[in-house]
Enzyme design. Structure first.
Site, PDB file in Angstrom:
ATOM      1  N   LYS A   8     -21.708 -38.543  31.423  1.00  0.00           N
ATOM      2  CA  LYS A   8     -23.010 -38.533  30.719  1.00  0.00           C
ATOM      3  C   LYS A   8     -22.983 -37.555  29.537  1.00  0.00           C
ATOM      4  CE  LYS A   8     -25.399 -37.209  34.361  1.00  0.00           C
ATOM      5  NZ  LYS A   8     -24.364 -37.174  35.425  1.00  0.00           N
ATOM      6  N   ARG A 122     -11.738 -30.859  36.783  1.00  0.00           N
ATOM      7  CA  ARG A 122     -12.452 -30.686  35.506  1.00  0.00           C
ATOM      8  C   ARG A 122     -12.594 -29.219  35.125  1.00  0.00           C
ATOM      9  NH1 ARG A 122     -18.378 -33.277  34.376  1.00  0.00           N
ATOM     10  NH2 ARG A 122     -19.155 -31.593  35.696  1.00  0.00           N
ATOM     11  N   ARG A 165     -22.990 -32.391  45.492  1.00  0.00           N
ATOM     12  CA  ARG A 165     -23.633 -33.035  44.333  1.00  0.00           C
ATOM     13  C   ARG A 165     -23.613 -34.547  44.462  1.00  0.00           C
ATOM     14  NH1 ARG A 165     -20.190 -30.831  39.736  1.00  0.00           N
ATOM     15  NH2 ARG A 165     -21.576 -31.867  38.273  1.00  0.00           N
TER      16      ARG A 165
HETATM   17  P1  AMP Z   1     -25.237 -31.427  35.141  1.00  0.00           P
HETATM   18  O1  AMP Z   1     -24.447 -30.671  34.116  1.00  0.00           O
HETATM   19  O2  AMP Z   1     -26.163 -32.445  34.545  1.00  0.00           O
HETATM   20  O3  AMP Z   1     -24.350 -32.005  36.221  1.00  0.00           O
HETATM   21  O4  AMP Z   1     -26.194 -30.354  35.862  1.00  0.00           O
HETATM   22  C1  AMP Z   1     -25.656 -29.222  36.523  1.00  0.00           C
HETATM   23  C2  AMP Z   1     -26.606 -28.756  37.602  1.00  0.00           C
HETATM   24  O5  AMP Z   1     -27.874 -28.362  37.001  1.00  0.00           O
HETATM   25  C3  AMP Z   1     -26.976 -29.811  38.637  1.00  0.00           C
HETATM   26  O6  AMP Z   1     -26.004 -29.928  39.663  1.00  0.00           O
HETATM   27  C4  AMP Z   1     -28.310 -29.239  39.148  1.00  0.00           C
HETATM   28  O7  AMP Z   1     -28.110 -28.132  40.013  1.00  0.00           O
HETATM   29  C5  AMP Z   1     -28.941 -28.712  37.873  1.00  0.00           C
HETATM   30  N1  AMP Z   1     -29.734 -29.796  37.229  1.00  0.00           N
HETATM   31  C6  AMP Z   1     -29.444 -30.438  36.059  1.00  0.00           C
HETATM   32  N2  AMP Z   1     -30.377 -31.361  35.780  1.00  0.00           N
HETATM   33  C7  AMP Z   1     -31.281 -31.316  36.785  1.00  0.00           C
HETATM   34  C8  AMP Z   1     -32.460 -32.040  37.088  1.00  0.00           C
HETATM   35  N3  AMP Z   1     -32.911 -33.024  36.283  1.00  0.00           N
HETATM   36  N4  AMP Z   1     -33.141 -31.712  38.216  1.00  0.00           N
HETATM   37  C9  AMP Z   1     -32.709 -30.730  39.031  1.00  0.00           C
HETATM   38  N5  AMP Z   1     -31.593 -30.021  38.823  1.00  0.00           N
HETATM   39  C10 AMP Z   1     -30.869 -30.307  37.717  1.00  0.00           C
END
Ligand code: AMP
Length: 214
Positions: A8, A122, A165
């Site tokens: 993403k 990663r 996750r």
């Molecule tokens: P990402 O880089 O999008 O994988 O986000 C890293 C971490 O940030 C996730 O594993 C969550 O702990 C937190 N996070 C990101 N976006 C959200 C969201 N929309 N709602 C809740 N937690 C989020």
């Protein structure tokens, strides 16, 4: 949308240039607050490090604030938000209050075996957030090939957190696909192949290319 490791963030970096829209990434925003040790960063840290979602009471406010900061003349690209049905409903309501709406929801689909492989190896650039593979890290000088920044393994890319996750994605976020499918907004794109292939598929699905060659 897509599971962790689907690409993403990588695709969003390309799309923001190609579509000339601001990019709002909830993960990048949280990582900024962690780095800067803000109050929000401290509230969110333990959830993020364990691979859990930051509670909606915290997340919805800060992301919608960013969305409301975009001028109504401009579009925007959301990356990593919404991730729960409550977040999606809050987003819809906020947009409706401004007579705005989502045009499309792009779902980048990658199977679980591939996600485990990608996330386990990663490494992320501290400066530009670009992802790198373990072999690139070991074969190179440990610096980002885009900007020369330092590479590190995100706490939430460690094996226990990765498993968590993926599970959270299945229970909390997967149901959102139906939410958007029922509204006719969901576009599904296979997330395997090169970054360029996936980008081409996304642009094509968004009607930004004449034909999908893949
Ligand atoms: P990402 O880089 O999008 O994988 O986000 C890293 C971490 O940030 C996730 O594993 C969550 O702990 C937190 N996070 C990101 N976006 C959200 C969201 N929309 N709602 C809740 N937690 C989020």
């Amino acid at each position: 949308m897509g599971p962790p490791g689907a690409g993403k963030g990588t695709q969003a970096q390309l799309l923001k240039e190609q579509l000339k829209v601001p990019h709002i990434s909830s993960g990048d925003l949280f990582r900024y607050h962690l780095r800067e040790r803000t109050g929000l960063g401290q509230q969110a840290a333990s959830y993020i490090h364990q691979g859990l979602l930051v509670p909606d009471e915290i997340t919805i406010g800060i992301i919608l604030d960013k969305v409301l900061g975009v001028s109504t003349q401009e579009g925007f690209l959301l990356d990593g938000f919404p991730r729960t049905v409550d977040q999606a409903v809050a987003l819809d309501n906020t947009l409706a209050e401004r007579s705005r709406r989502l045009d499309w929801v792009v779902f980048i689909n990658v199977d679980e075996a591939e996600l485990l492989h990608r996330l386990g190896g990663r490494y992320t650039c501290r400066e530009c957030q670009a992802p790198h593979t373990l072999s690139e890290t070991q074969g190179g000088d440990g610096k980002c090939s885009n900007c020369g920044g330092e590479l590190y393994q995100r706490d939430d890319d460690r094996p226990e957190a990765v498993e968590q996750r993926l599970q959270v994605y299945q229970t909390e976020t997967f149901p959102l696909l139906d939410y958007y499918r029922q509204r006719g907004l969901l576009i599904e794109v296979p997330g395997i192949g090169s970054v360029e292939d996936v980008n081409h598929r996304v642009l094509s699905a968004l009607g930004q290319l004449p034909v999908d060659v893949n």
